[in-house]
Motif scaffolding. Structure first.
Motif, PDB file in Angstrom:
ATOM      1  N   LEU A   1       0.834  -1.207   0.000  1.00 18.53           N
ATOM      2  CA  LEU A   1       0.000   0.000   0.000  1.00 18.53           C
ATOM      3  C   LEU A   1       0.870   1.259   0.000  1.00 18.53           C
ATOM      4  O   LEU A   1       0.594   2.215  -0.741  1.00 18.53           O
ATOM      5  CB  LEU A   1      -0.919  -0.011   1.223  1.00 18.53           C
ATOM      6  CG  LEU A   1      -1.774   1.249   1.439  1.00 18.53           C
ATOM      7  CD1 LEU A   1      -2.722   1.464   0.266  1.00 18.53           C
ATOM      8  CD2 LEU A   1      -2.541   1.155   2.755  1.00 18.53           C
ATOM      9  N   VAL A   2       1.920   1.268   0.812  1.00 21.58           N
ATOM     10  CA  VAL A   2       2.803   2.444   0.879  1.00 21.58           C
ATOM     11  C   VAL A   2       3.517   2.656  -0.456  1.00 21.58           C
ATOM     12  O   VAL A   2       3.587   3.781  -0.967  1.00 21.58           O
ATOM     13  CB  VAL A   2       3.824   2.273   2.027  1.00 21.58           C
ATOM     14  CG1 VAL A   2       4.873   3.375   1.971  1.00 21.58           C
ATOM     15  CG2 VAL A   2       3.115   2.295   3.373  1.00 21.58           C
TER      16      VAL A   2
ATOM     17  N   TYR B   1       2.579   1.653  -3.447  1.00 18.46           N
ATOM     18  CA  TYR B   1       1.632   2.096  -4.474  1.00 18.46           C
ATOM     19  C   TYR B   1       1.271   3.574  -4.269  1.00 18.46           C
ATOM     20  O   TYR B   1       1.206   4.344  -5.237  1.00 18.46           O
ATOM     21  CB  TYR B   1       0.358   1.247  -4.419  1.00 18.46           C
ATOM     22  CG  TYR B   1      -0.694   1.752  -5.374  1.00 18.46           C
ATOM     23  CD1 TYR B   1      -0.597   1.506  -6.741  1.00 18.46           C
ATOM     24  CD2 TYR B   1      -1.777   2.515  -4.913  1.00 18.46           C
ATOM     25  CE1 TYR B   1      -1.531   1.989  -7.624  1.00 18.46           C
ATOM     26  CE2 TYR B   1      -2.722   3.009  -5.798  1.00 18.46           C
ATOM     27  CZ  TYR B   1      -2.602   2.741  -7.147  1.00 18.46           C
ATOM     28  OH  TYR B   1      -3.521   3.232  -8.022  1.00 18.46           O
ATOM     29  N   SER B   2       1.026   3.980  -3.004  1.00 16.44           N
ATOM     30  CA  SER B   2       0.616   5.356  -2.724  1.00 16.44           C
ATOM     31  C   SER B   2       1.703   6.349  -3.114  1.00 16.44           C
ATOM     32  O   SER B   2       1.399   7.477  -3.498  1.00 16.44           O
ATOM     33  CB  SER B   2       0.272   5.509  -1.232  1.00 16.44           C
ATOM     34  OG  SER B   2      -0.779   4.634  -0.875  1.00 16.44           O
TER      35      SER B   2
ATOM     36  N   ARG C   1      -6.129   9.254  -9.215  1.00 12.33           N
ATOM     37  CA  ARG C   1      -4.995   8.963  -8.332  1.00 12.33           C
ATOM     38  C   ARG C   1      -5.460   8.856  -6.875  1.00 12.33           C
ATOM     39  O   ARG C   1      -5.141   7.896  -6.173  1.00 12.33           O
ATOM     40  CB  ARG C   1      -3.964  10.073  -8.499  1.00 12.33           C
ATOM     41  CG  ARG C   1      -2.715   9.905  -7.675  1.00 12.33           C
ATOM     42  CD  ARG C   1      -1.786  11.063  -7.964  1.00 12.33           C
ATOM     43  NE  ARG C   1      -1.249  11.017  -9.317  1.00 12.33           N
ATOM     44  CZ  ARG C   1      -0.786  12.084  -9.975  1.00 12.33           C
ATOM     45  NH1 ARG C   1      -0.834  13.255  -9.409  1.00 12.33           N
ATOM     46  NH2 ARG C   1      -0.281  11.956 -11.188  1.00 12.33           N
ATOM     47  N   PHE C   2      -6.219   9.824  -6.440  1.00 16.10           N
ATOM     48  CA  PHE C   2      -6.656   9.803  -5.049  1.00 16.10           C
ATOM     49  C   PHE C   2      -7.718   8.728  -4.804  1.00 16.10           C
ATOM     50  O   PHE C   2      -7.764   8.115  -3.739  1.00 16.10           O
ATOM     51  CB  PHE C   2      -7.186  11.178  -4.638  1.00 16.10           C
ATOM     52  CG  PHE C   2      -6.098  12.164  -4.312  1.00 16.10           C
ATOM     53  CD1 PHE C   2      -5.458  12.133  -3.084  1.00 16.10           C
ATOM     54  CD2 PHE C   2      -5.694  13.103  -5.239  1.00 16.10           C
ATOM     55  CE1 PHE C   2      -4.442  13.023  -2.783  1.00 16.10           C
ATOM     56  CE2 PHE C   2      -4.673  14.007  -4.951  1.00 16.10           C
ATOM     57  CZ  PHE C   2      -4.044  13.968  -3.715  1.00 16.10           C
TER      58      PHE C   2
ATOM     59  N   THR D   1      -8.000   5.802  -6.317  1.00 14.77           N
ATOM     60  CA  THR D   1      -7.373   4.477  -6.228  1.00 14.77           C
ATOM     61  C   THR D   1      -6.637   4.300  -4.889  1.00 14.77           C
ATOM     62  O   THR D   1      -6.616   3.207  -4.333  1.00 14.77           O
ATOM     63  CB  THR D   1      -6.383   4.275  -7.388  1.00 14.77           C
ATOM     64  OG1 THR D   1      -5.464   5.372  -7.441  1.00 14.77           O
ATOM     65  CG2 THR D   1      -7.115   4.166  -8.704  1.00 14.77           C
ATOM     66  N   ILE D   2      -6.041   5.394  -4.385  1.00 15.48           N
ATOM     67  CA  ILE D   2      -5.374   5.298  -3.079  1.00 15.48           C
ATOM     68  C   ILE D   2      -6.402   5.057  -1.976  1.00 15.48           C
ATOM     69  O   ILE D   2      -6.181   4.239  -1.066  1.00 15.48           O
ATOM     70  CB  ILE D   2      -4.562   6.581  -2.808  1.00 15.48           C
ATOM     71  CG1 ILE D   2      -3.373   6.666  -3.751  1.00 15.48           C
ATOM     72  CG2 ILE D   2      -4.079   6.609  -1.360  1.00 15.48           C
ATOM     73  CD1 ILE D   2      -2.564   7.935  -3.616  1.00 15.48           C
TER      74      ILE D   2
ATOM     75  N   SER E   1      -6.565   1.745   0.312  1.00 17.91           N
ATOM     76  CA  SER E   1      -6.538   1.836   1.774  1.00 17.91           C
ATOM     77  C   SER E   1      -7.751   1.126   2.383  1.00 17.91           C
ATOM     78  O   SER E   1      -7.638   0.455   3.420  1.00 17.91           O
ATOM     79  CB  SER E   1      -6.515   3.305   2.203  1.00 17.91           C
ATOM     80  OG  SER E   1      -5.403   3.979   1.649  1.00 17.91           O
TER      81      SER E   1
END
Length: 270
Positions: A24-25, A27-28, A115-116, A118-119, A123
């Motif tokens: 996750l980190v 990818y973000s 972008r946001f 997908t994050i 999460s």
């Protein structure tokens, strides 16, 4: 709409929590290193496939929630207003200025919104497939000092307790006739005054009980601790960690050495 851990037997449920956190980190951070609408759309579709694999109705409800849609539209509109470039589709005249809706603004808005989103979805998947205590214990077994791990476990454990107490305090204040739902700055200050103060007093009382319990169990007597739960890294965990680490290292080093050109919006190159 709240996302919380749900038990399951999916592929993501079977991964080690540290593996999912690292992925996750990575990818973000990586998603901010390029501006490709095609890659972000592919990432969004991959997120939907992962959500489907989890088989969680709350995740689908979260994706369709008003929060996600409103947030995406807000980010999209802000980018259109403040980003100009390329062909002008149309103009919106206002009192003191005119908003030009341009090609670059639309593309930039779509990229930033995707972008946001997908994050946020990534999460949410992480939260829905990872038990909080298991994450803390896995981090401790991976090398995190157990004092910090205990802080994380305590925070995770007390979140639902304080949520329940917050609802109790608010209902009690309403029963007393206090108007704590009024809008404006005065309403916010009144709400904080009559809800936060009882919660702080309650939290301090719980801290005293927790400290006595920890001292009774000799917490901190030894520098290392033992674990009753086993957190193993399987072959798929090692594979995902290795792949994530390689992707992250290559992207970071590429920022300095410029080995290859990352995808950018075509309008930027004009």
């Amino acid at each position: 709409m709240k996302i919380k851990f749900e038990k399951g037997d999916s592929f993501l449920h079977g991964l080690n929590p540290v593996t999912k956190l690292l992925a996750l980190v990575v990818y973000s951070i990586s998603v901010f290193m390029f501006d490709s609408l095609e890659i972000l759309i592919a990432s969004f579709l991959c997120m939907l496939i992962l959500v489907a694999s989890v088989r969680s109705s709350s995740l689908w409800s979260f994706i369709r929630s008003r929060f996600i849609i409103t947030f995406a539209l807000l980010v999209f509109v802000i980018q259109i207003i403040f980003t100009r470039g390329g062909d002008v589709f149309f103009s919106v005249p206002l009192i003191i200025f005119t908003i030009d809706v341009t090609m670059l603004g639309v593309l930039s808005g779509a990229v930033v919104a995707l972008r946001f989103i997908t994050i946020i979805i990534a999460s949410a998947i992480f939260v829905a497939t990872t038990e909080g205590n298991e994450l803390a214990y896995s981090l401790m077994r991976a090398g995190l000092p157990y004092r910090f791990g205990f802080m994380l476990v305590t925070a995770i454990r007390f979140i639902p307790v304080f949520e329940s107490e917050s609802s109790t305090v608010i209902n009690a204040q309403r029963a007393r006739g206090l108007d704590i739902d009024s809008g404006g700055i005065k309403g916010v200050i009144k709400s904080i005054r009559y809800t936060m103060l009882p919660l702080v007093v309650s939290a301090l009382s719980k801290v005293d009980a927790l400290v006595i319990s920890m001292e009774g169990r000799a917490f901190g007597y030894k520098r290392t601790r033992t674990f009753t739960r086993k957190s193993r890294f399987r072959a798929r965990d090692i594979l995902i960690i290795t792949f994530s680490a390689i992707i992250f290292i290559v992207l970071v080093l590429n920022m300095w050495f410029g080995w290859f050109v990352l995808p950018q919006l075509e309008i930027y190159n004009n």
